[in-house]
Design a protein around this motif. Sequence first.
Motif, PDB file in Angstrom:
ATOM      1  N   LEU A 105     -17.230   1.719   6.747  1.00 22.31           N
ATOM      2  CA  LEU A 105     -16.171   2.093   5.806  1.00 22.31           C
ATOM      3  C   LEU A 105     -14.821   2.331   6.464  1.00 22.31           C
ATOM      4  O   LEU A 105     -13.832   2.566   5.766  1.00 22.31           O
ATOM      5  CB  LEU A 105     -16.581   3.355   5.032  1.00 22.31           C
ATOM      6  CG  LEU A 105     -17.849   3.247   4.186  1.00 22.31           C
ATOM      7  CD1 LEU A 105     -18.110   4.551   3.445  1.00 22.31           C
ATOM      8  CD2 LEU A 105     -17.766   2.081   3.202  1.00 22.31           C
ATOM      9  N   HIS A 106     -14.763   2.284   7.798  1.00 21.07           N
ATOM     10  CA  HIS A 106     -13.475   2.498   8.479  1.00 21.07           C
ATOM     11  C   HIS A 106     -13.397   1.548   9.670  1.00 21.07           C
ATOM     12  O   HIS A 106     -13.724   1.902  10.799  1.00 21.07           O
ATOM     13  CB  HIS A 106     -13.340   3.953   8.940  1.00 21.07           C
ATOM     14  CG  HIS A 106     -11.981   4.285   9.491  1.00 21.07           C
ATOM     15  ND1 HIS A 106     -11.249   5.375   9.079  1.00 21.07           N
ATOM     16  CD2 HIS A 106     -11.208   3.674  10.429  1.00 21.07           C
ATOM     17  CE1 HIS A 106     -10.100   5.420   9.728  1.00 21.07           C
ATOM     18  NE2 HIS A 106     -10.065   4.385  10.567  1.00 21.07           N
ATOM     19  N   VAL A 107     -12.965   0.322   9.397  1.00 20.25           N
ATOM     20  CA  VAL A 107     -12.767  -0.699  10.424  1.00 20.25           C
ATOM     21  C   VAL A 107     -11.458  -1.414  10.118  1.00 20.25           C
ATOM     22  O   VAL A 107     -11.165  -1.711   8.953  1.00 20.25           O
ATOM     23  CB  VAL A 107     -13.920  -1.723  10.463  1.00 20.25           C
ATOM     24  CG1 VAL A 107     -13.735  -2.697  11.618  1.00 20.25           C
ATOM     25  CG2 VAL A 107     -15.267  -1.023  10.573  1.00 20.25           C
ATOM     26  N   GLU A 161     -15.881  -2.097   4.127  1.00 21.67           N
ATOM     27  CA  GLU A 161     -14.578  -1.803   3.525  1.00 21.67           C
ATOM     28  C   GLU A 161     -13.556  -1.876   4.661  1.00 21.67           C
ATOM     29  O   GLU A 161     -13.575  -1.049   5.575  1.00 21.67           O
ATOM     30  CB  GLU A 161     -14.589  -0.448   2.815  1.00 21.67           C
ATOM     31  CG  GLU A 161     -15.473  -0.502   1.582  1.00 21.67           C
ATOM     32  CD  GLU A 161     -15.366   0.708   0.654  1.00 21.67           C
ATOM     33  OE1 GLU A 161     -14.609   1.652   0.973  1.00 21.67           O
ATOM     34  OE2 GLU A 161     -16.069   0.705  -0.374  1.00 21.67           O
ATOM     35  N   LEU A 162     -12.706  -2.886   4.607  1.00 22.75           N
ATOM     36  CA  LEU A 162     -11.817  -3.242   5.703  1.00 22.75           C
ATOM     37  C   LEU A 162     -10.408  -2.717   5.470  1.00 22.75           C
ATOM     38  O   LEU A 162      -9.794  -3.001   4.437  1.00 22.75           O
ATOM     39  CB  LEU A 162     -11.780  -4.768   5.847  1.00 22.75           C
ATOM     40  CG  LEU A 162     -10.980  -5.335   7.018  1.00 22.75           C
ATOM     41  CD1 LEU A 162     -11.672  -5.034   8.342  1.00 22.75           C
ATOM     42  CD2 LEU A 162     -10.791  -6.847   6.845  1.00 22.75           C
ATOM     43  N   ARG A 163      -9.884  -1.934   6.436  1.00 26.34           N
ATOM     44  CA  ARG A 163      -8.462  -1.567   6.418  1.00 26.34           C
ATOM     45  C   ARG A 163      -7.675  -2.797   6.877  1.00 26.34           C
ATOM     46  O   ARG A 163      -7.819  -3.243   8.010  1.00 26.34           O
ATOM     47  CB  ARG A 163      -8.188  -0.442   7.391  1.00 26.34           C
ATOM     48  CG  ARG A 163      -8.433   1.046   7.106  1.00 26.34           C
ATOM     49  CD  ARG A 163      -8.827   1.557   5.847  1.00 26.34           C
ATOM     50  NE  ARG A 163      -8.706   2.997   5.718  1.00 26.34           N
ATOM     51  CZ  ARG A 163      -9.711   3.867   5.793  1.00 26.34           C
ATOM     52  NH1 ARG A 163     -10.942   3.461   6.035  1.00 26.34           N
ATOM     53  NH2 ARG A 163      -9.504   5.165   5.601  1.00 26.34           N
ATOM     54  N   THR A 187     -17.517  -7.378   0.697  1.00 25.75           N
ATOM     55  CA  THR A 187     -16.386  -6.698   1.328  1.00 25.75           C
ATOM     56  C   THR A 187     -15.384  -6.250   0.270  1.00 25.75           C
ATOM     57  O   THR A 187     -15.170  -6.941  -0.728  1.00 25.75           O
ATOM     58  CB  THR A 187     -15.652  -7.652   2.293  1.00 25.75           C
ATOM     59  OG1 THR A 187     -16.579  -8.193   3.228  1.00 25.75           O
ATOM     60  CG2 THR A 187     -14.530  -6.938   3.019  1.00 25.75           C
ATOM     61  N   ARG A 188     -14.786  -5.094   0.507  1.00 25.48           N
ATOM     62  CA  ARG A 188     -13.622  -4.672  -0.264  1.00 25.48           C
ATOM     63  C   ARG A 188     -12.516  -4.318   0.716  1.00 25.48           C
ATOM     64  O   ARG A 188     -12.771  -3.912   1.854  1.00 25.48           O
ATOM     65  CB  ARG A 188     -13.944  -3.486  -1.180  1.00 25.48           C
ATOM     66  CG  ARG A 188     -15.064  -3.778  -2.182  1.00 25.48           C
ATOM     67  CD  ARG A 188     -15.044  -2.784  -3.343  1.00 25.48           C
ATOM     68  NE  ARG A 188     -13.977  -3.111  -4.268  1.00 25.48           N
ATOM     69  CZ  ARG A 188     -13.357  -2.216  -5.058  1.00 25.48           C
ATOM     70  NH1 ARG A 188     -13.681  -0.929  -4.979  1.00 25.48           N
ATOM     71  NH2 ARG A 188     -12.409  -2.579  -5.889  1.00 25.48           N
ATOM     72  N   ILE A 189     -11.279  -4.485   0.285  1.00 23.12           N
ATOM     73  CA  ILE A 189     -10.116  -4.345   1.148  1.00 23.12           C
ATOM     74  C   ILE A 189      -9.315  -3.095   0.797  1.00 23.12           C
ATOM     75  O   ILE A 189      -9.023  -2.843  -0.376  1.00 23.12           O
ATOM     76  CB  ILE A 189      -9.194  -5.581   1.042  1.00 23.12           C
ATOM     77  CG1 ILE A 189      -9.964  -6.856   1.400  1.00 23.12           C
ATOM     78  CG2 ILE A 189      -7.957  -5.416   1.922  1.00 23.12           C
ATOM     79  CD1 ILE A 189     -10.531  -6.886   2.798  1.00 23.12           C
ATOM     80  N   ILE A 190      -8.982  -2.316   1.829  1.00 26.19           N
ATOM     81  CA  ILE A 190      -8.049  -1.195   1.685  1.00 26.19           C
ATOM     82  C   ILE A 190      -6.734  -1.655   2.310  1.00 26.19           C
ATOM     83  O   ILE A 190      -6.639  -1.810   3.534  1.00 26.19           O
ATOM     84  CB  ILE A 190      -8.579   0.068   2.386  1.00 26.19           C
ATOM     85  CG1 ILE A 190      -9.911   0.501   1.764  1.00 26.19           C
ATOM     86  CG2 ILE A 190      -7.556   1.204   2.303  1.00 26.19           C
ATOM     87  CD1 ILE A 190     -10.638   1.587   2.546  1.00 26.19           C
ATOM     88  N   ALA A 241      -9.712  -2.368  -2.960  1.00 27.23           N
ATOM     89  CA  ALA A 241     -10.270  -1.023  -3.090  1.00 27.23           C
ATOM     90  C   ALA A 241      -9.209   0.060  -3.198  1.00 27.23           C
ATOM     91  O   ALA A 241      -9.402   1.048  -3.897  1.00 27.23           O
ATOM     92  CB  ALA A 241     -11.180  -0.709  -1.907  1.00 27.23           C
ATOM     93  N   GLY A 242      -8.086  -0.080  -2.476  1.00 27.31           N
ATOM     94  CA  GLY A 242      -7.087   0.981  -2.512  1.00 27.31           C
ATOM     95  C   GLY A 242      -6.053   0.832  -1.415  1.00 27.31           C
ATOM     96  O   GLY A 242      -5.822  -0.273  -0.892  1.00 27.31           O
ATOM     97  N   PHE A 243      -5.468   1.952  -1.006  1.00 25.48           N
ATOM     98  CA  PHE A 243      -4.286   1.948  -0.140  1.00 25.48           C
ATOM     99  C   PHE A 243      -4.387   3.045   0.916  1.00 25.48           C
ATOM    100  O   PHE A 243      -4.967   4.107   0.678  1.00 25.48           O
ATOM    101  CB  PHE A 243      -3.040   2.188  -1.007  1.00 25.48           C
ATOM    102  CG  PHE A 243      -1.744   2.182  -0.255  1.00 25.48           C
ATOM    103  CD1 PHE A 243      -1.139   1.001   0.136  1.00 25.48           C
ATOM    104  CD2 PHE A 243      -1.113   3.390   0.061  1.00 25.48           C
ATOM    105  CE1 PHE A 243       0.063   1.005   0.825  1.00 25.48           C
ATOM    106  CE2 PHE A 243       0.087   3.405   0.749  1.00 25.48           C
ATOM    107  CZ  PHE A 243       0.680   2.207   1.141  1.00 25.48           C
ATOM    108  N   ASP A 244      -3.788   2.767   2.092  1.00 28.28           N
ATOM    109  CA  ASP A 244      -3.787   3.736   3.189  1.00 28.28           C
ATOM    110  C   ASP A 244      -2.567   3.502   4.070  1.00 28.28           C
ATOM    111  O   ASP A 244      -1.928   2.439   4.025  1.00 28.28           O
ATOM    112  CB  ASP A 244      -5.068   3.582   4.025  1.00 28.28           C
ATOM    113  CG  ASP A 244      -5.237   4.659   5.093  1.00 28.28           C
ATOM    114  OD1 ASP A 244      -4.545   5.690   5.012  1.00 28.28           O
ATOM    115  OD2 ASP A 244      -6.062   4.458   6.007  1.00 28.28           O
TER     116      ASP A 244
END
Length: 507
Positions: free
Chosen positions: A108-110, A241-243, A283-286, A317-320
């Motif tokens: 979840l954090h890559v 879930e890819l940053r 996969t989902r993308i942040i 998926a969202g934003f960061d």
Amino acid sequence: MAAPSFSGTSWGCLILVLLLYWAHVCLGVPDPHVRARLMQEEASRRTGGRVLLTESEQKLSERLHKLKEQEIAGPQFPPMMHFFEAQPFIQRSPIFSLLQRMPKGAALHVHDFSLVSVDWLVKNVTYRPYCYICFTKDQSVRFLFSAQQPLPRPQCSTWTLLETLRAKVGNVTDLDNSLIGNLTLFTADPGAAYPSQDMVWKKFEQTFIVTLGLVTYAPVFKEYFYRGLQELYMDNVMYLELRALLPKTYELDGSMHDRFWSLRTYQEVSRQFVADHPDFLGTRIIFTVHRGLNDSQVKEAVKMAISMQKTYPEVMAGFDLVGREDSGRSLWYFREALSLPVDLGITLPYFFHAGETDLQGTEVDGNLLDALLFNTSRIGHGFALPHHPVAKELSRKMGVAIEICPISNQVLKLVSDLRNHPAAVLMSEGHPLVISSDDPAVFGATGLSYDFYEVFVGIGGMSSNLGTLKELAINSLRYSSLSPQQKEEALALWQKKWDKFVVENSQ
């Protein structure tokens, strides 16, 4: 998986036990039964402490316990060593071998530009036709694919075809190793190479700039992502879930693709990988931007994220915000930009990096609380969380999991001995946690197994068991951005893999 709660009855029993204990202490005669109850209560609060194990799981847990005793008693204990020095010992560990076979759920954090091993990048991508290289004045390199001689760049030598350069040099292996050294932080003496956080972060961020010219070449962009999914799959990871910065990509003639093309490509490649590997969930993308931008730039990025989510809701998926917290702007600085979705009546999930610092009382030290106030779905790193009791309590009540990336925290000099990692406190309290790898390629790692090893053997110590591993794997799916139905389907598939793993390794 939500953190376990304690009912009024259980608290009442605990208070009664404590009163009895202190009564015996005052008399100078501690009751061994009361002591046992207190130790049992403490153990039950740990991550995995309330997971009921089957007979086969108990056998495997006992086997892991014996292996861990041997590991701790050995001449070299990897968690107390820098990862670059510990890696050969980890690779020889029977615990690590088991963890590689263990179904780990989700990563979840890559981050996007550190998904694939640099060996593959150098020995595969840089050997393709039309790959040019230039050498910078600060002892680095840049890459570019082009059908013709690229235009000169400031602070860079004349562009040279790598094919031509390799034909001229006497030792291609040395050249390739030099290129690998520009793409990774790995060094035989990390203490001497990186004496401070400033030094290691400078090289860390430089590696992504070097990677940029290779990975943003459109044909490589597709193959790189597929290869990244392969490496995760080989490590028994079933969802990502890819940053992702979603950079503009380019073709051989210099034409460009926009961010929507990048997002769509991630979706298409992921679908192809799932078609080729039906037990992989996708996969989902942040979408991420650097925290060094100003408020108006981040506002435009938030608008872009809203548009992407509307166009590609399945994959977006969202934003960061990414980048070093200690040298970047705080979340509070971006409050106007980050409030935009609410102002528009739109839901845009956030997955904020926060607490990736060992400096207390600074402006960015408030990022943990602000991330929660902006209703973040998860917190990236959360290294400083034990120093913020209000934020810690709030994250537990809100069910916001902390994404623990131990190797990253060590390599980037937040902690040297992983037995002292703050996540040990969070694990002892059963705080919602997931394990991930942040930038594995830059650290010379792949998948999640190395980080699971450091958590299980070092951070968890002798207190962690198979129940710990089971809860952490389940957490990775429960705290993902998948829909409730998708989570249930994912957990059912994971359970089948888990049961098979237990049977095969508990004999």
